[in-house]
Every structure is written in structure tokens, then in C-alpha cells.
Design an enzyme around this catalytic site. Structure first.
Site, mmCIF file in Angstrom:
data_model
loop_
_atom_site.group_PDB
_atom_site.id
_atom_site.type_symbol
_atom_site.label_atom_id
_atom_site.label_comp_id
_atom_site.label_asym_id
_atom_site.label_seq_id
_atom_site.Cartn_x
_atom_site.Cartn_y
_atom_site.Cartn_z
ATOM 1 N N ASP A 10 0.810 -1.102 0.067
ATOM 2 C CA ASP A 10 0.147 0.056 0.066
ATOM 3 C C ASP A 10 0.870 1.399 -0.126
ATOM 4 O O ASP A 10 1.938 1.251 0.321
ATOM 5 C CB ASP A 10 -0.779 -0.004 0.917
ATOM 6 C CG ASP A 10 -2.089 0.793 1.134
ATOM 7 O OD1 ASP A 10 -2.383 1.166 0.102
ATOM 8 O OD2 ASP A 10 -3.035 0.880 1.866
ATOM 9 N N ASP A 24 -10.749 4.341 -1.846
ATOM 10 C CA ASP A 24 -11.367 3.337 -0.700
ATOM 11 C C ASP A 24 -12.995 3.398 -0.741
ATOM 12 O O ASP A 24 -13.371 4.438 -0.905
ATOM 13 C CB ASP A 24 -10.847 3.757 0.707
ATOM 14 C CG ASP A 24 -9.392 3.043 0.729
ATOM 15 O OD1 ASP A 24 -8.744 3.289 -0.206
ATOM 16 O OD2 ASP A 24 -9.132 3.258 2.201
HETATM 17 C C1 9PG Z 1 -5.121 1.162 5.538
HETATM 18 C C2 9PG Z 1 -5.763 1.669 4.586
HETATM 19 C C3 9PG Z 1 -6.396 0.420 3.905
HETATM 20 C C4 9PG Z 1 -7.068 0.747 2.408
HETATM 21 C C5 9PG Z 1 -6.081 1.584 1.589
HETATM 22 C C6 9PG Z 1 -5.263 2.719 2.275
HETATM 23 O O1 9PG Z 1 -6.254 9.392 -0.087
HETATM 24 N N1 9PG Z 1 -5.800 9.009 1.287
HETATM 25 O O2 9PG Z 1 -5.538 9.837 1.989
HETATM 26 C C7 9PG Z 1 -6.135 7.888 1.527
HETATM 27 C C8 9PG Z 1 -5.697 7.331 2.647
HETATM 28 C C9 9PG Z 1 -5.969 5.808 3.119
HETATM 29 C C10 9PG Z 1 -6.411 5.059 2.207
HETATM 30 C C11 9PG Z 1 -6.606 5.625 0.891
HETATM 31 C C12 9PG Z 1 -6.566 6.698 0.719
HETATM 32 O O3 9PG Z 1 -6.348 3.636 2.549
HETATM 33 O O4 9PG Z 1 -6.610 1.754 0.088
HETATM 34 O O5 9PG Z 1 -7.435 -0.298 1.665
HETATM 35 O O6 9PG Z 1 -5.588 -0.457 3.494
HETATM 36 O O7 9PG Z 1 -4.922 2.388 3.423
HETATM 37 O O8 9PG Z 1 -4.453 2.440 6.370
#
Ligand code: 9PG
Length: 433
Positions: free
Chosen positions: A279, A339
């Protein structure tokens, strides 16, 4: 390279549609009317976390990362793209004297098609990756969208038992964010999680596969590796702010950092883990000063190769927050959407942020990549009663050929949720759509 004009389309802009493809998994992608305002980041941090960090888009311009297509309104499609996964220019279109002018900051290829946008995208995707068969991936269960950062080993074991009892068919159990002590310290546990070995052994002992989440190129400022190995960081690279801390980037071109990275994945694989959700890996493709002078995409691809070396040839690598084109050929599964969340609309109004709407729009716009570049991951099935518009989310998942993964605490499902989850939990489609 500065932007230079690479082509033009003569049409009435008000009749035209533009397809913008985003940089990474969470970057909005879709087809917009010329008169629409396409999705843009709500602030500078989100630009880094979910859009292309060094490529903010000026007002009045459409921009795709490595892919942009124009439908002038006569049934034809004009598509400009990166020449391949190693060099990914930003491609812009602006209006000038009643025509649309396309520019790019690197080399591009141009394709023209008469068969509509969907066919143009499918044909194009086929030219960007060697034809390969993607065997069916069985459904999974994931901790994140039910337990978030507070997950424990007992939660994993409880849902393993409930999945078997209710016949949900989850074949892989993914321990997501929350087991680790700190962002970057992947082999140290958050004490409240309990025992990683206990959770993994329960899963593998039941004849199922164990998966784990890491953000392998992130180094949180609170982590041990940030304190102890300042020489392992990419100079001047800032990966944004999450988990209440600033995020630095691991320099995989530094031999000791590279050895550390391989060792992390070798150790996790040695515990019996066979699936790795990688990730926030956009961080590996940020510009900065590296030990070796590799360009950011080459450094990113090197990082994924090191992970593969540690995880082993049979491991499943699952990209997330990952630059799309630069990952071709290196990941087995790829998140293709922002997400999912229990709410229909994103908090900030920015559809790169967690919400059902954002996950649906971008996921649908990228269905053409499934079984062409990798197995698509449209994000998890959540269907417990508190989930807004849950029937719409179920219908969206049902329409994709990609990875099916439940992420409700199974005990929280009502009869409809349980029955619908059971119906959706099938292996991925092996044929592209
Ligand atoms: C765990 C999560 C989960 C999730 C992932 C990811 O753009 N953003 O700020 C953003 C933050 C977190 C995020 C996605 C986008 O989630 O996609 O499935 O694993 O991390 O922390």
C-alpha cells in the site's frame, strides 16, 4: 521535460468528452463532458496522497497521467498515451480558438479508433502489456473496513470461523493496517494486536491463505527505522501526512535499505504468509535524491522487484495506492479505485477520498484493465446495515470481474447482508471484459 503540443482535435468543444486516467489506484479516473469540472484534489496533502504529486493541473485544462482520450462527438476516439510503463508523461488538453489542443511533458503515442471509447481503451490496454492469462483468484476476507487500525488476532480468528460456518468461501484472510507497531517497522507488532503467528497459523491451519498489509516504501517519522537509518531515506521526498505523522520514503537504491526490504518480506513469507497488499507505494516513485541516480519510475520498479525477491516467486503481490502504468508486469492484483467507506459521499467532497461514490466511479472507469494488466481489485464488499446505499455497492461489485473480498465483521451482517455476501464471494473472471 516542459509541456509541448503533440496534437489537436477539430470539433465543437461543447460536444466533446474527455477521458482522464489518474496516476495511481486512488486517483479519480473517468469520462467527462468538456463543460464539466473534473475531480481535483481538495488540498496539497491529498494531491500527494491520491493524485500525481508533481503534476498539479491548471484550471481550465483536462489532464490524464499516461493516458487521455477525446471523443469529438462523431463516434471516433483520439487517444494519447505513454509509450510504455517506464516513461509516463502527463497529457493535457486545452481549448484554443474552437479546437482542442493536446500537449504532453514526455513522449506519447497516438491511437485513433472509430469503435467508441470502451473498445479504444480495451484495444489500447492490450498493446501496453504482453498477453498473459490471469488465473482465477478466490475470494478473500479483509480486516480493514470493519476493524480499522484496532484489529486484533482474535478478530481474524473469529472471522475465519464465521466465514467457514456461514459458507462465505473466503480463501485468503488479509490482515490489513493495524497489526504493526509503526509505519516502517513491519516486523514489530502493536502490542494490542496480539500475536501475528497465532493469527497466521490459525488461517493456514484451516487450509486457507494468509495475507498481510504493508506500506513498504513509507517511513513514518515516529518509526524506529526513521530514527536509526536516516541514510536510508530519499532526500527531499515527502510522501504526505497520515497516521498523524509526516511520511518519508525508503531509498531502495541504498544497498542496506534494499537488503532490509528483502528481509522484511522474506521474514513474513517465512511465517507462512503468501499474499502481500503493498500500500501507499506511490511513495516509491517520488522524485528526490537517491543513493543511486535512478529515475523515480525505475526506482519504484526496483523496489517491487526487491519485494518479489523476498516474498518469493509464488507469492501474490497486490498493489494499492500504486502508480498504475509503472506497475504493469510487476503486480498480480491491483486496486483500481479509491477506498470504499460506509458513507456514499466523501467527507471533503473529493472523490479520491474514501466513499462509495468515488470507489464506484473510478472502479467502473478502469474495468477495462481487468485480466489485461493484472487482476483488478475494486475494493472490499461491505454490506452491514449501517452501510449507506449498500444494494448499489453490491450491484457495482457484481458487475466487476475483479477480486471479491468481504470486509464486514461477519457477525454484524443481517440476513440480506450475509446472503448477498455469499453470492458475491466468487473467484475472479479469467477473461477480460
Ligand atoms: C489502511 C488503508 C487500507 C485501504 C487503503 C489505504 O488518499 N488518502 O488519504 C488515503 C488514505 C488511506 C487509504 C486510501 C487513501 O487507505 O486503500 O484499503 O489498506 O490504507 O490504512
Amino acid at each position: 521535460m516542459p509541456f509541448a503540443d503533440v496534437g489537436e482535435v477539430r470539433c465543437r468543444p461543447q460536444d466533446a468528452w474527455v477521458f482522464e486516467h489518474g496516476w495511481q489506484s486512488w486517483s479519480p479516473s473517468g469520462r467527462y463532458r468538456w463543460t464539466d469540472t473534473p475531480p481535483r484534489p481538495a488540498d496539497g496533502t491529498i494531491q500527494i496522497l491520491a493524485y500525481r504529486p508533481d503534476s498539479p493541473v491548471p484550471d481550465g485544462v483536462f489532464q490524464g497521467e499516461g493516458l487521455l482520450a477525446i471523443e469529438p462527438g462523431d463516434g471516433s476516439v483520439e487517444l494519447w498515451s505513454a509509450p510504455g510503463p517506464l516513461e509516463v508523461p502527463s497529457i493535457r488538453v486545452r481549448e484554443e480558438a474552437g479546437r482542442l489542443v493536446v500537449s504532453a511533458d514526455g513522449p506519447v503515442r497516438h491511437h485513433r479508433s472509430e469503435n467508441g471509447l470502451g473498445q479504444a481503451l480495451r484495444d489500447w490496454a492490450g498493446t501496453m502489456a504482453p498477453a498473459r492469462r490471469f488465473p482465477a483468484v478466490p475470494p478473500m476476507w479483509c480486516t480493514w473496513y470493519g476493524y480499522w487500525g484496532k484489529v486484533t488476532d482474535a478478530d481474524v480468528i473469529e472471522n475465519l470461523e464465521l466465514s467457514e460456518r456461514h459458507g462465505l468461501g473466503a480463501d485468503m484472510f488479509l490482515i490489513d493496517d493495524g497489526y504493526e507497531a509503526e509505519i516502517g517497522d513491519w516486523l514489530e507488532l502493536r502490542p494490542e494486536f496480539g500475536s501475528l503467528a497465532r493469527a497466521v497459523d490459525a488461517v493456514t491451519g484451516a487450509g486457507r491463505r494468509a495475507g498481510i498489509w504493508t506500506a513498504p516504501f513509507l517511513v513514518g517519522h515516529r518509526s524506529r527505522i526513521f530514527r536509526e537509518h536516516p541514510d536510508w531515506l530519499v532526500g527531499g521526498a515527502y510522501a504526505g501526512r497520515m497516521w498523524d505523522q509526516d511520511l518519508a520514503v525508503l531509498d531502495v537504491t541504498h544497498p542496506d535499505a534494499a537488503e532490509h526490504l528483502v528481509n522484511v518480506f522474506r521474514t513474513l513469507a517465512g511465517m507462512g504468509i503468501g499474499h502481500f497488499k503493498l500500500d501507499f507505494v506511490y511513495a516509491g516513485a517520488l522524485a528526490g535524491r537517491r543513493h543511486e541516480d535512478l529515475d523515480p519510475i525505475a526506482a519504484y520498479r526496483l523496489g517491487l522487484e526487491l519485494i518479489r525477491r523476498g516474498a518469493g516467486p509464488g507469492a501474490t503481490l497486490h498493489g494499492c495506492g500504486a502508480p498504475m502504468l509503472p506497475s504493469v508486469g510487476l503486480v498480480d492484483i491491483m486496486r483500481v479505485s479509491p477506498d470504499i467507506a460506509p458513507t456514499l459521499h466523501p467527507r471533503s467532497g473529493d472523490i479520491s477520498q474514501p466513499s462509495q461514490l468515488g470507489a464506484r466511479l473510478t472502479g467502473a472507469a478502469r474495468e477495462f484493465l481487468h485480466a489485461r494488466w493484472w487482476v483488478n481489485d475494486p475494493d472490499c464488499i461491505i454490506l452491514r446495515p449501517e452501510v449507506e446505499a449498500r444494494a448499489e455497492w453490491a450491484a457495482h461489485i457484481e458487475a466487476t470481474g475483479g477480486l471479491r473480498g468481504s470486509s464486514d465483521p461477519i457477525a454484524a451482517l443481517d440476513a440480506w447482508g450475509l446472503e448477498t455476501t455469499r453470492r458475491l464471494m466468487v473467484p475472479t473472471a479469467t477473461d477480460p471484459s
